[in-house]
Enzyme design. Structure first.
Site, PDB file in Angstrom:
ATOM      1  CD  GLU A 236       8.242 -23.452  25.411  1.00  0.00           C
ATOM      2  OE1 GLU A 236       8.453 -22.960  26.530  1.00  0.00           O
ATOM      3  OE2 GLU A 236       7.650 -22.865  24.489  1.00  0.00           O
TER       4      GLU A 236
ATOM      5  CG  ASP B 101       1.863 -20.813  30.721  1.00  0.00           C
ATOM      6  OD1 ASP B 101       2.536 -19.877  31.196  1.00  0.00           O
ATOM      7  OD2 ASP B 101       1.737 -20.999  29.498  1.00  0.00           O
TER       8      ASP B 101
ATOM      9  CG  ASP C   9       6.586 -17.045  27.495  1.00  0.00           C
ATOM     10  OD1 ASP C   9       6.777 -18.266  27.643  1.00  0.00           O
ATOM     11  OD2 ASP C   9       5.517 -16.494  27.790  1.00  0.00           O
TER      12      ASP C   9
END
Length: 927
Positions: free
Chosen positions: A521, A594, A518
């Site tokens: 990015e 999300d 997770d």
């Protein structure tokens, strides 16, 4: 005390920024200089022409130089580049053309521009066609000449010299164009240069952040045209429609381009061109008259893409033949080089296959990973884990994977456990594994800056962190507080990271533990746009701006390699990643991030997943129930019913939400959720067969309707229904309290309701009553679907269960289908250890035949599973029995339920217990 308080306040402010969608926290095009400049250019602004065209090393090469014009008298012409650019066209097998444009290295640019490594697979490069000659021809409009090269049977690559344009067309001088670049003259390439004046300011500011931009502006932009196209699709990730809406042109006001810039966006809004967690600069067009084509730009810098509406440039439209239309697009990037690929199709499956020959086919997941996953931020402790696990058994709900979020660690230090909450992690995993279940733990790229933490200490000593603009280890804020980020672009650092997943290094892990990446990015709570500064430095003095969108890709790659090393290359890894880039499909699954517990987020999950599939990422899904917020029970049930058909099927929720395990909503809701999950387990043989098809050809598991019905214009913009493989059509319910739903069933043949077996006519929109126990789903006439109908605790425990074959006959009383089976976990299938069967029904006879090549490996994998039921839809009048060969025995044909549900009335023709082995050749003749 004052310093500590300041740090806490900064962290709280940063966390608040990360926790909600705030539009002003992110740049728009007008705040992004390269995007603003590119959008301001007028058609025909490019002054470059192609010269010195020749063949070199099997490629067409040319120079792009400014045309000699009177700049004072031509206001439409922009300032030409200072040095010639080098253009290279390469041809590859299967109709793929590669176009590269870069600065001339022989003239010594200030630094080499970044080209993304490790994305193009070596097998593709070996498919290069060595061009032997180039022919010249006069342009029809009298504007000069073009150079033409052979691309493949039926297609040619063309470079028009003046004005410069590159295109792919059908063979022959009068052949129609398929794709082109710079047809509208919007090409621009900002070359690296030295500052000419001491006071020249190259910095950029956004809010409190300053980007030093030491190499100055270096953006690239150009237009790409798709001919005979009705719509364009692709370029994920955006929470918007499947068919991309125009962002500029008549009737489009104040629209942003589609942004490709990997960002940590909490509670993202639907129906927006805003960039999310991943970026794939691949676009596919489709139209009724010709079919599909595709365009891919291998570039990891921020990208903005405009879809230009019809009439945006009336002059260019008038230049087209009267029988040809096109969709124009504008591609803009902050840095990098032009490294682009043209895909000729002509079918949509052809384009996807061509694209995945460049970036790699999707990995074949382990069987357990294709089943149901239960996740929450966070399951508190071992007692909570065991309680959830036992409740699934108590309520007869299967699941395969239980997930642990960041709270399982010791102070958010990855590869550690909170030994108060999880004192015996190995025993915990082994107890789950005894039921055929697995566990996933989270491992993110931010490393806590704590000298007592062995990962940080070693990474710091070895110089493994990304550097800031001054050359020091970059220090940003994320979940652990002060954090640094590993420089995963460096292959040596990726190898070092992979070693951390060994059972010896990851203390408390077992071979049944898999990984979740997770925040990759990368997410930096106190960074510009909640990410890393663009002037941070990576291996080889590459700026972060040049590779930002690929950072998560390399982290995903390194983690998958770690699981491969752990298992000595024997077992397939499972790694879920939030960030992605072209090629991510080779390393595991992704999810849509999300999302929110809202009906519109349920609806938008379908085009998001379909778009990912079109761009190579077959193994994707959305958080069932919505990550943020508390879904009402109707929404939750509808999400499970739809999510059961996602390629990746996982329920997940934020720690601030109410607990929402399937048994917490009353007996009826539990029954409905159980039934939805059972549907997925029943269809696992079909899904696994589709995952193998994706692994072999790139064709996605979940498909837009137009991929299976490419000539039906009614489905080109339909993104509320989708196909699972070529046999199942699924229509979601996206409205609270819906009593009816309209479902368009394409094609000329019938469709059979998966619940009742009722036949519905194709080519018609049906208004159907809505019930709470399922969403509309149909099996296509002419197909055969393999199932396993016995309910177990997990997919692992289904391994030796018998199969059911559901035969849906078309108007010719024929059908066909496939079944792929291997051991579900290892790489032995690559050596031929699998079975691949084709089932055909014709002239009243069902035949099972081998599709796999004959090798010794097939003898090593020969499961004893049998077929226990054969269901016949669309056969009348009812036959009495069937003859099975080669055993030469008869069985009765009788009425039976389509689904093995409680209280289900007999409704369809069934052959019970034919007892033929799934791995054998056999026939069953209906008498």
């Amino acid at each position: 005390m004052g310093k500590a308080l300041c740090i806490i306040l900064i962290l709280l402010i940063s966390l608040n920024c990360a926790f909600s969608w705030k539009k002003d926290e992110f740049r728009n095009c007008n705040q992004t200089p390269f995007c603003k400049r590119a959008r301001s250019r007028k058609p025909g602004a490019c002054s470059l022409i192609a010269t010195d065209v020749s063949i070199s090393d099997g490629d067409l090469v040319a120079k792009l130089v400014p045309k000699e014009t009177n700049q004072e008298n031509d206001e439409n012409q922009e300032k030409p580049p200072e040095k010639p650019l080098v253009l290279t066209i390469s041809a590859y097998q299967d109709g793929v053309m590669r176009l590269k444009i870069d600065e001339d290295q022989s003239l010594g640019p200030r630094k080499k521009r970044f080209e993304v490594p490790d994305v193009i697979v070596p097998e593709f490069l070996n498919k290069k066609l060595w061009l032997q000659r180039v022919k010249e021809e006069n342009n029809d409009d009298g504007s000069g000449i073009s150079s033409v090269v052979y691309l493949s049977d039926g297609y040619e690559g063309v470079i028009r010299h003046d004005p410069f344009e590159v295109s792919v067309r059908e063979s022959g001088k009068n052949g129609k164009k398929v794709l082109s670049l710079n047809s509208n003259g919007l090409f621009d390439f900002e070359q690296l240069r030295e500052k000419k004046e001491e006071n020249e300011d190259w910095t950029e500011n956004f809010k409190s952040h300053t980007d030093s931009r030491p190499y100055g502006p270096q953006s690239i932009s150009f237009d790409v045209s798709f001919y005979d196209a009705d719509f364009v699709y692709g370029i994920p990730e955006h929470a918007t429609s499947l068919a991309l809406k125009p962002t500029r042109g008549p009737g489009v006001e104040d629209s942003e381009p589609y942004r490709l810039f990997n960002l940590d966006v909490f509670e993202y809004i639907h129906d927006s061109p805003f960039g999310l967690y991943g970026s794939i600069p691949f676009m596919i067009s489709h139209g009724k008259s010709r079919g599909s084509s595709g365009f891919f730009w291998l570039n990891a810098a921020e990208m903005q893409i405009d879809v230009l509406g019809h009439g945006w440039n009336d002059e260019s439209v008038l230049m087209l033949p009267s029988d040809q239309k096109r969709v124009d697009t504008l591609w803009m990037s902050e840095a990098g080089v032009v490294d682009t690929f043209f895909f000729v199709g002509p079918g949509p499956k052809d384009v996807v296959r061509q694209y995945t020959t460049v970036t790699g086919a999707p990995a074949l997941p382990q069987l357990f990973a294709t089943a149901y996953h239960q996740c929450r931020w966070n399951y508190r402790d071992e007692e909570d884990v065991f309680n959830v696990d036992s409740k699934f058994d108590e309520h007869d709900i299967p699941y395969d994977v239980l997930w642990l979020d960041i709270e399982h660690t010791d102070g958010k230090k990855y590869f550690t456990w909170d030994r108060v909450l999880f004192p015996n992690p190995e025993d915990m995993q082994k107890k789950l594994a005894a039921k055929g279940r697995h566990m996933v733990t989270i491992v993110d790229p931010h490393i806590k800056r704590d000298e007592s933490y062995y990962i940080h200490k070693e990474a710091s000593q070895k110089g493994h962190y990304v550097k800031d603009a001054t050359g020091k280890d970059f220090d940003g804020w994320c979940w652990p507080g002060s954090s640094s980020y590993l420089d995963m672009v460096n292959p040596e650092i990726r190898s070092w990271w992979a070693d951390k997943f060994s059972l010896e290094n990851y203390v408390g892990s077992t071979s049944s533990l898999y990984i979740w990446n997770d925040m990759n990015e990368p997410s930096v709570f106190n960074g510009p746009e909640v990410s890393m500064p663009r002037d941070a430095l990576h291996h080889g003095d590459v700026e972060h701006r040049e590779l930002h969108n690929a950072y998560g890709y390399y982290f995903h790659m390194a983690t998958a390699d770690g699981l491969l090393k752990r298992g000595e290359g024997k077992d397939r890894p499972f790694v879920l990643s939030r960030a992605f880039f072209p090629g991510s499909q080779r390393f595991g699954a992704v999810w849509t991030g999300d999302n929110i517990a809202e009906w519109e987020h349920l609806r938008v999950s379908v085009p998001m997943i379909l778009t990912l599939g079109l761009t190579g990422i077959s193994f994707s899904g959305a958080d069932v129930g919505g990550f943020f917020g508390n879904p009402d029970t109707e929404l939750l049930v509808r999400w499970y019913q739809l999510g059961a058909y996602y390629p990746f099927f996982r329920a997940h929720a934020h720690h601030d939400t109410k607990r929402r395990e399937p048994w917490l909503f009353g007996e009826r809701k539990t029954e409905l959720i159980r039934e939805a999950i059972h549907i997925r387990y029943m269809l696992l043989p079909y899904f696994y067969t589709l995952f193998r098809e994706a692994n072999s050809s790139g064709i996605p598991v979940a498909r837009p309707l137009w991929m299976e019905f490419p000539a039906d214009e009614k489905v080109f913009s339909n993104d509320e229904a989708f196909m699972v493989g070529n046999s199942l059509l699924v229509q979601g319910i996206y409205t609270q309290g819906a009593k009816h739903v309209s479902v368009y069933l394409p094609g000329d043949e019938s469709w059979y309701d998966m619940k009742t077996g009722t036949a519905y006519k194709g080519g018609v929109t049906h208004k159907l009553e809505v019930s709470d126990d399922n969403i509309p789903s149909f099996q296509r006439a002419g197909t055969i679907i393999p199932r396993k109908d016995r309910f177990r605790r997990s997919s692992t425990q289904m391994e030796n269960d018998p199969y059911t074959l559901v035969i849906a006959l078309n108007s010719s009383k024929a059908a066909e289908g496939e079944l792929y089976v291997d051991d579900g976990k290892s790489f032995e299938f690559q050596k031929g250890a699998y079975i691949h069967r084709r089932f055909t029904f014709s002239n009243g006879k069902l035949t099972s035949s081998n599709m796999a090549p004959a090798t010794d490996a097939h003898n090593r994998y020969a499961p004893d599973c049998t077929v226990e039921r054969i269901i016949l839809l669309g056969l009348s009048p009812q036959p009495k029995n069937a003859l099975i060969e080669p055993s030469n025995h008869k069985v009765d044909v009788e009425s039976g339920p389509l689904l093995l549900r409680k209280g289900m009335a007999p409704s369809v023709l069934t052959i019970r217990k034919p007892n033929v082995r799934i791995a054998d050749d056999w026939t069953i003749q209906i008498l």
